[in-house]
Design an enzyme around this catalytic site. Structure first.
Site, short mmCIF file in Angstrom:
data_model
loop_
_atom_site.label_atom_id
_atom_site.label_comp_id
_atom_site.label_asym_id
_atom_site.label_seq_id
_atom_site.Cartn_x
_atom_site.Cartn_y
_atom_site.Cartn_z
N SER A 178 38.64 42.72 48.34
CA SER A 178 39.47 43.89 48.01
C SER A 178 40.29 44.32 49.22
CB SER A 178 38.60 45.07 47.59
OG SER A 178 37.68 44.71 46.61
N1 SAH Z 1 32.77 43.02 47.98
C1 SAH Z 1 33.35 41.70 48.02
C2 SAH Z 1 34.37 41.53 46.93
C3 SAH Z 1 34.15 40.29 46.18
S1 SAH Z 1 35.06 40.09 44.68
C4 SAH Z 1 33.90 41.37 49.41
O1 SAH Z 1 33.89 42.24 50.29
O2 SAH Z 1 34.30 40.24 49.62
C5 SAH Z 1 33.83 40.44 43.47
C6 SAH Z 1 32.67 39.50 43.41
O3 SAH Z 1 31.85 39.92 42.30
C7 SAH Z 1 33.00 38.04 43.17
O4 SAH Z 1 32.50 37.28 44.23
C8 SAH Z 1 32.28 37.72 41.85
O5 SAH Z 1 31.73 36.42 41.80
C9 SAH Z 1 31.19 38.77 41.83
N2 SAH Z 1 30.58 39.06 40.52
C10 SAH Z 1 31.18 39.17 39.31
N3 SAH Z 1 30.25 39.44 38.35
C11 SAH Z 1 29.04 39.52 38.99
C12 SAH Z 1 27.70 39.77 38.57
N4 SAH Z 1 27.38 39.97 37.28
N5 SAH Z 1 26.72 39.76 39.49
C13 SAH Z 1 27.00 39.54 40.81
N6 SAH Z 1 28.25 39.30 41.27
C14 SAH Z 1 29.25 39.29 40.38
#
Ligand code: SAH
Length: 213
Positions: free
Chosen positions: A60
């Site tokens: 993000s």
């Molecule tokens: N906070 C992260 C943002 C990652 S984007 C950072 O700082 O990089 C969001 C992430 O949520 C993705 O990696 C995706 O695979 C994950 N995601 C989506 N659905 C999910 C679920 N049910 N459980 C765990 N992770 C999930």
């Protein structure tokens, strides 16, 4: 790269955009975002932009991370207790959370990213960050109740497990779909009197998916 100077400039921009919580600004100024993205993208790490982190996922943009972390810290001057993050991704936001809370539990459903986050976080030696591989839609009951829950992926609804695992007095911040297919930031405050929902600004997060891969 003199990353401290570029990070300080980023923090000043965040302040100009309205972020004011001292602990949040300090955390944003401390965590080296360029270490969480590919070397080729490191030059853009302190711009206010989301960046690819592999497997079709994105980190993000800093203003959104700061906004969400500020929402969970609002009205508190002490560190938060246990915080649950859904969607570890590259581990950047977990590192930011480690500065404002006592323990961070973070769950990722894609094994490739779970492992990448472990590698990215290793040099920082953040002993209060616990990386979990699994389906975050179920939350993580073993760590409950949480002072705060923060999701980095948005689904149709906020899973019931998250609200159950939130402490009384705790706050959940997550993107969720609202009417007309829009995605908005939703805040849920759990009090002794019940659960209060607040819908905030429109956002664009990757989809929340069930199961692991
Ligand atoms: N906070 C992260 C943002 C990652 S984007 C950072 O700082 O990089 C969001 C992430 O949520 C993705 O990696 C995706 O695979 C994950 N995601 C989506 N659905 C999910 C679920 N049910 N459980 C765990 N992770 C999930």
């Amino acid at each position: 790269m003199d990353s401290q100077a570029v990070r300080s400039a980023m923090v000043r921009r965040l302040q100009a955009q309205g972020v004011s919580h001292p602990a949040v600004l300090a955390a944003m100024g401390a965590v080296e975002r360029h270490r969480f993205v590919d070397t080729a993208l490191a030059g853009q790490a302190y711009e206010d932009t989301s960046l690819p982190i592999g497997l079709a996922q994105t980190i993000s943009k800093p203003s959104v991370v700061a906004r969400m972390v500020e929402l969970i810290c609002q009205g508190r001057s002490e560190r938060l207790g246990r915080v649950l993050e859904i969607g570890t991704g590259c581990g950047y936001q977990a590192a930011v959370l480690s500065h404002v809370s006592r323990e961070v539990y973070t769950i990722e459903r894609l094994r490739g990213l779970h492992e990448k986050a472990r590698e990215n976080l290793r040099p920082f030696r953040l002993s209060n960050v616990h990386l979990l591989f699994g389906d975050g839609m179920l939350g993580f009951a073993q760590g409950a109740p949480y002072a705060a829950i923060i999701a980095a992926a948005g689904g149709e609804d906020i899973p019931a497990a998250w609200v159950e695992q939130l402490a009384v007095g705790g706050r959940l911040v997550a993107p969720a779909h609202t009417v007309a297919g829009r995605q908005n930031l939703v805040v849920i405050d759990k009090t002794a009197a019940g659960v209060q929902h607040t819908v905030l600004e429109a956002v664009h997060f990757v989809p929340l998916k069930s199961g692991v891969a």
